[in-house]
Design an enzyme around this catalytic site. Structure first.
Site, PDB file in Angstrom:
ATOM      1  N   GLN A 117     -58.865  37.446  37.895  1.00 22.45           N
ATOM      2  CA  GLN A 117     -59.231  37.416  39.275  1.00 22.45           C
ATOM      3  C   GLN A 117     -59.219  36.151  39.883  1.00 22.45           C
ATOM      4  O   GLN A 117     -59.969  35.291  39.486  1.00 22.45           O
ATOM      5  CB  GLN A 117     -60.673  38.147  39.415  1.00 22.45           C
ATOM      6  CG  GLN A 117     -61.278  38.164  41.090  1.00 22.45           C
ATOM      7  CD  GLN A 117     -62.462  38.447  40.863  1.00 22.45           C
ATOM      8  OE1 GLN A 117     -63.560  38.037  40.054  1.00 22.45           O
ATOM      9  NE2 GLN A 117     -63.410  39.178  41.946  1.00 22.45           N
ATOM     10  N   GLY A 118     -58.145  35.990  41.060  1.00 24.19           N
ATOM     11  CA  GLY A 118     -58.221  34.760  41.677  1.00 24.19           C
ATOM     12  C   GLY A 118     -58.761  34.718  43.021  1.00 24.19           C
ATOM     13  O   GLY A 118     -57.832  34.797  44.166  1.00 24.19           O
TER      14      GLY A 118
ATOM     15  N   SER B  81     -62.292  32.801  43.914  1.00 26.77           N
ATOM     16  CA  SER B  81     -62.928  31.669  44.329  1.00 26.77           C
ATOM     17  C   SER B  81     -61.882  30.371  44.136  1.00 26.77           C
ATOM     18  O   SER B  81     -60.908  30.492  43.555  1.00 26.77           O
ATOM     19  CB  SER B  81     -63.973  31.518  42.972  1.00 26.77           C
ATOM     20  OG  SER B  81     -64.805  32.315  42.969  1.00 26.77           O
TER      21      SER B  81
ATOM     22  N   GLU C 260     -67.245  45.960  41.048  1.00 27.11           N
ATOM     23  CA  GLU C 260     -67.916  44.710  40.285  1.00 27.11           C
ATOM     24  C   GLU C 260     -69.393  44.816  40.435  1.00 27.11           C
ATOM     25  O   GLU C 260     -70.110  44.650  39.376  1.00 27.11           O
ATOM     26  CB  GLU C 260     -67.320  43.284  40.666  1.00 27.11           C
ATOM     27  CG  GLU C 260     -67.788  42.141  39.700  1.00 27.11           C
ATOM     28  CD  GLU C 260     -67.136  40.616  39.690  1.00 27.11           C
ATOM     29  OE1 GLU C 260     -66.293  40.574  40.617  1.00 27.11           O
ATOM     30  OE2 GLU C 260     -67.248  39.858  39.231  1.00 27.11           O
TER      31      GLU C 260
ATOM     32  N   ASN D 284     -77.269  34.677  41.651  1.00 26.92           N
ATOM     33  CA  ASN D 284     -78.646  35.354  41.850  1.00 26.92           C
ATOM     34  C   ASN D 284     -79.062  35.208  43.358  1.00 26.92           C
ATOM     35  O   ASN D 284     -79.496  35.908  43.934  1.00 26.92           O
ATOM     36  CB  ASN D 284     -79.796  34.904  40.982  1.00 26.92           C
ATOM     37  CG  ASN D 284     -79.572  35.287  39.578  1.00 26.92           C
ATOM     38  OD1 ASN D 284     -78.636  36.269  39.308  1.00 26.92           O
ATOM     39  ND2 ASN D 284     -80.532  35.134  38.816  1.00 26.92           N
ATOM     40  N   GLU D 285     -78.954  34.054  44.042  1.00 24.60           N
ATOM     41  CA  GLU D 285     -79.388  33.673  45.318  1.00 24.60           C
ATOM     42  C   GLU D 285     -78.446  34.588  46.323  1.00 24.60           C
ATOM     43  O   GLU D 285     -78.889  35.000  47.382  1.00 24.60           O
ATOM     44  CB  GLU D 285     -79.115  32.166  45.559  1.00 24.60           C
ATOM     45  CG  GLU D 285     -80.020  31.284  44.915  1.00 24.60           C
ATOM     46  CD  GLU D 285     -79.672  31.115  43.342  1.00 24.60           C
ATOM     47  OE1 GLU D 285     -78.670  31.157  43.083  1.00 24.60           O
ATOM     48  OE2 GLU D 285     -80.581  30.606  42.768  1.00 24.60           O
TER      49      GLU D 285
END
Ligand SMILES: Cc1cc2nc3c(=O)[nH]c(=O)nc-3n(C[C@H](O)[C@H](O)[C@H](O)COP(=O)(O)OP(=O)(O)OC[C@H]3O[C@@H](n4cnc5c(N)ncnc54)[C@H](O)[C@@H]3O)c2cc1C
Lengths: 323, 392
Positions: B126-127, B129, B244, B374-375
């Protein structure tokens, strides 16, 4: 397998919500002498059949299941309802004698809850109650309080009177087995889930209107993130409550294990959510006129009933689940 | 509400259990490198050959078309059988590239890729980020210029898991140079063997090399590889992320209960220096019991989510809630085990199977950062579940 309330179950829950918001709104706790189930409310709830919801039809009840019982007590929790609502309900399940049972389900006589406390019994509920119900995992007993030496104690929880009475009150009815305990544990877990929900709703409403530094506080992450954590705790506790209620209804052999997990999740969620609700309200959160402290104080009582933290965790550690 | 399994569900569970107990590889998965990818491909091939590939995929695309509940049963049986973990080099292909193509791909794309994914022949990465676009994904800069029948890509992607094993990549690029944020992006299938791609591993604190920086120097990708439309890549990317974040971690959710059980067993064997058993330490016993109730509640939440999804016909925003709860519970479990293992917990050489608890402890941070931190999950909950005023 379907683990959320279906339409009929939701209808019962919303009828209960409407009725209780009218009959015992949480606002009552800001008036004078707010504790306990008042005689007229006790009678009115009886007339509506709420104490007999999960009682078999043959015993004069509505013949509904643990699921409706849980949905009803979640609404009781949202209003910080008196502990006697539960005591009354569980006493009806304990008593075999039809006349006495009818007196209890109609609300003609009052029942408080009794818990062993050293050499004496601690009573939770109205001093005017004629009976007290003592429930363990093996047995439920209805005690006659007439003529007993009752000494009143002060109570942190405004919804509740507390007293102690020496052990040895005469037993008027018993029921062996764990049914009453399980229904009591389920009812307390459900009330705690109701409180967790009400606390979250209350702070979310406030976060949408209160402004600081020119913005709604609900847009600050230091408010948003604890609210998200409240929502997650609530969701976990609520889902496990549904699981436990359904397992009881279906007579699963491991229902008790799921119930312990449900009570633990509910204890944790209510104590944490009532705490966050106070904190995130700022100064107004610690005032007497606000509801936030009512939820917190009531949770402290319910978290100790029908399985406090230590007792439940000791059981859960080696508990086994079915396939 | 009811907890009853149908006759079909029970039969499915029994069949899955029997097959897994006879077919789960006896040898451990190699920790790193080419050997690990080969192991994963072989396992996927075996699932495929025996009709177990693609539990969540629709039947018409070669999957099993299982209901949400049967998927739960499948992942529970995988955990029970200690089968190879489903989060491996096949994860991106199976859990989001395939489902994205099914939802948004052309007939040609589906016909070519889906069978290859199912059989383990092609691995995906998966590209999305970039060095400056992680949480703020819409700020990505990798550029794609349309030139004839191709899009010419130049830029860099970061954190790309298993890029070194990937045959194809879900690549998100900016095709309109003047566009802002989520407008002007395009989602393309990038063949990782195309000239101009350079992969540089990033070593993680686990001591492994499974993430990478990927550089693109005028990489020519056919326009036929665009999934969705040119300039509409954000919408395709959201579909990918919803796979996801939806049931993408369902296996982890269900496996937790088994892991807590293993930790309780371990606590019954380990002794502290003073001779006491770890399980007799009340602080440890209480933490483990509390984690057990968390694992049970996570399972109940998964089942409730599936029931709601069945009713409303679309997945709700619960994925973020579950990811947050699962990652926190994972971390807490590793911490208790670390406390009871003492010095042994500090022995580690990067080998997952030799030091499973220490590996999981380190992994717990990856789990709480990758796929949305998580944020960011809390942000999603604040927006989508609680409708709080927007922060962004
Ligand atoms: C092991 C691993 C594997 C990965 N695999 C892949 C992959 O295969 N493909 C891929 O595309 N990506 C992958 N990622 C990338 C992953 O999705 C990002 O790392 C992640 O989304 C966080 O982005 P970032 O690292 O840029 O952190 P940043 O966005 O720089 O965030 C830094 C910190 O700020 C916090 N933060 C940022 N914005 C906000 C906000 N608005 N509110 C509150 N807090 C905020 C974050 O939570 C974090 O704590 C992987 C990451 C890791 C660690």
């Amino acid at each position: 397998m379907y683990l959320v309330p279906d339409d009929e179950e939701l209808a019962i829950a919303s009828a209960a919500a409407e009725y209780l918001a009218d009959a015992m709104p949480i606002d009552r706790l800001h008036a004078a002498n707010p504790a306990d189930l008042k005689d007229d409310v006790r009678n009115a709830l009886g007339d509506m059949g709420w104490y007999a919801l999960a009682l078999p039809e043959a015993d004069g009840g509505s013949g509904l299941s643990a699921i409706e019982h849980a949905l009803f007590f979640r609404e009781v929790g949202r209003q910080c309802g008196p502990v006697e609502v539960m005591a009354q309900c569980l006493a009806a399940m304990t008593v075999a004698d039809a006349d006495l049972r009818a007196q209890i389900t109609s609300g003609a006589v009052g029942v408080s809850l009794a818990i062993v406390d050293g050499d004496s019994l601690r009573l939770l509920g109205s001093p005017a109650a004629r009976y007290a119900l003592q429930v363990t995992r093996n047995e439920a007993c209805l005690l006659d309080l007439q003529g007993a030496q009752v000494s009143a104690k002060s109570s942190l929880d405004l919804a509740l009177s507390m007293a102690v009475v020496p052990a040895g009150c005469p037993v008027v009815a018993t029921r062996a087995g764990d049914h009453v305990w399980m229904m009591g544990q389920l009812a307390t877990a459900a009330q705690l889930v109701g409180i967790s929900e009400a606390s979250l709703e209350q702070i979310v409403e406030y976060a949408k209107v209160r402004e600081t530094f020119g913005k709604k506080i609900g847009s600050w992450q230091a408010v948003r993130h604890p609210c998200a954590d409240m929502a997650v705790r609530l969701e976990a506790a609520r889902s496990q409550l549904w699981y436990a209620a359904t397992a009881i209804k279906e007579g699963s052999l491991d229902a008790g294990v799921h119930l312990d997990a449900a009570k633990h999740q509910a204890n944790v969620a209510a104590l944490a959510n009532t705490d966050s609700n106070i904190q995130l309200h700022g100064g107004i959160g610690v005032t007497d006129e606000h509801h936030a402290h009512l939820y917190m104080k009531h949770s402290l009582v319910l978290a100790k009933l029908f399985g406090g933290r230590r007792e439940i965790l000791a059981r859960l550690l080696h508990a086994e689940l079915e396939d | 509400m009811d907890l009853q399994y149908s006759e079909q569900d029970r039969e499915f569970r029994a069949k899955a259990r029997a097959w897994l107990s006879a077919n789960v590889p006896a040898e451990a998965r190699p920790a790193h490198g080419h050997a690990s990818a080969t192991f994963d491909r072989d396992w996927q091939r075996k699932l495929y050959d025996h009709g177990w590939a693609g539990v969540s995929w629709p039947k018409e695309f070669g999957g099993l078309g299982l209901s949400g509940l049967q998927q739960v049963l499948w992942y529970e049986e995988l955990a029970r059988a200690r089968a190879p973990h489903y989060i491996n080099t096949t994860y991106v292909a199976m859990m989001h590239a395939g489902p994205t193509l099914i939802a948004r791909g052309t007939d040609e794309q589906k016909a070519f890729h889906l069978p290859r994914i199912l059989s383990g022949e092609s691995l995906w990465c998966q590209g999305f980020s970039e060095p400056n676009a992680g949480s703020d994904l819409a700020s990505l800069k990798t550029r794609g210029v349309v030139d004839g029948d191709d899009i010419v890509v130049t830029g860099a992607k970061m954190w790309t898991t298993d890029a070194q094993h990937g045959d194809y990549q879900e690549l998100l690029i900016r095709t309109d140079p003047d566009s802002q944020r989520h407008k002007g992006l395009t989602w393309v299938i990038c063949d990782m063997k195309t000239p101009g791609i350079d992969i540089k591993p990033i070593r993680t604190m686990l001591g492994d090399e499974h993430i990478n920086t990927v550089f693109y120097d005028e990489v020519r990708i056919p326009i036929a590889n665009v999934v969705g439309e040119i300039g509409q890549g954000w919408s395709t990317a959201l579909a990918t992320l919803s796979f996801e974040r939806g049931l993408g971690f369902i296996g982890d959710q269900l496996e937790l209960y088994e892991r807590v059980g293993r930790a309780v067993d371990l606590a019954g064997k380990l002794r502290f220096d003073d001779g006491t058993l770890a399980i007799d330490d009340s602080a440890i016993a209480q933490k483990l019991a509390s984690l057990k109730s968390d694992a049970m509640a996570i399972r109940a939440m998964t089942l409730a989510d599936i029931a709601e999804t069945d009713r409303t016909g679309q997945p709700g925003p619960k994925g973020s809630m579950m990811k947050l709860l699962v990652t926190n519970t994972h971390k807490a479990l590793s911490e208790v085990v670390g406390e009871m293992m003492g010095w042994d917990f500090l022995e580690f050489n990067g080998d997952r199977s030799a030091h499973p608890w220490t590996y999981d402890f380190l992994w717990s941070w990856i789990f709480s950062i990758s796929g949305g931190t998580n944020e960011i999950q809390r942000e999603n909950i604040a927006d989508r579940v609680l409708s709080l005023p927007r922060a962004r």
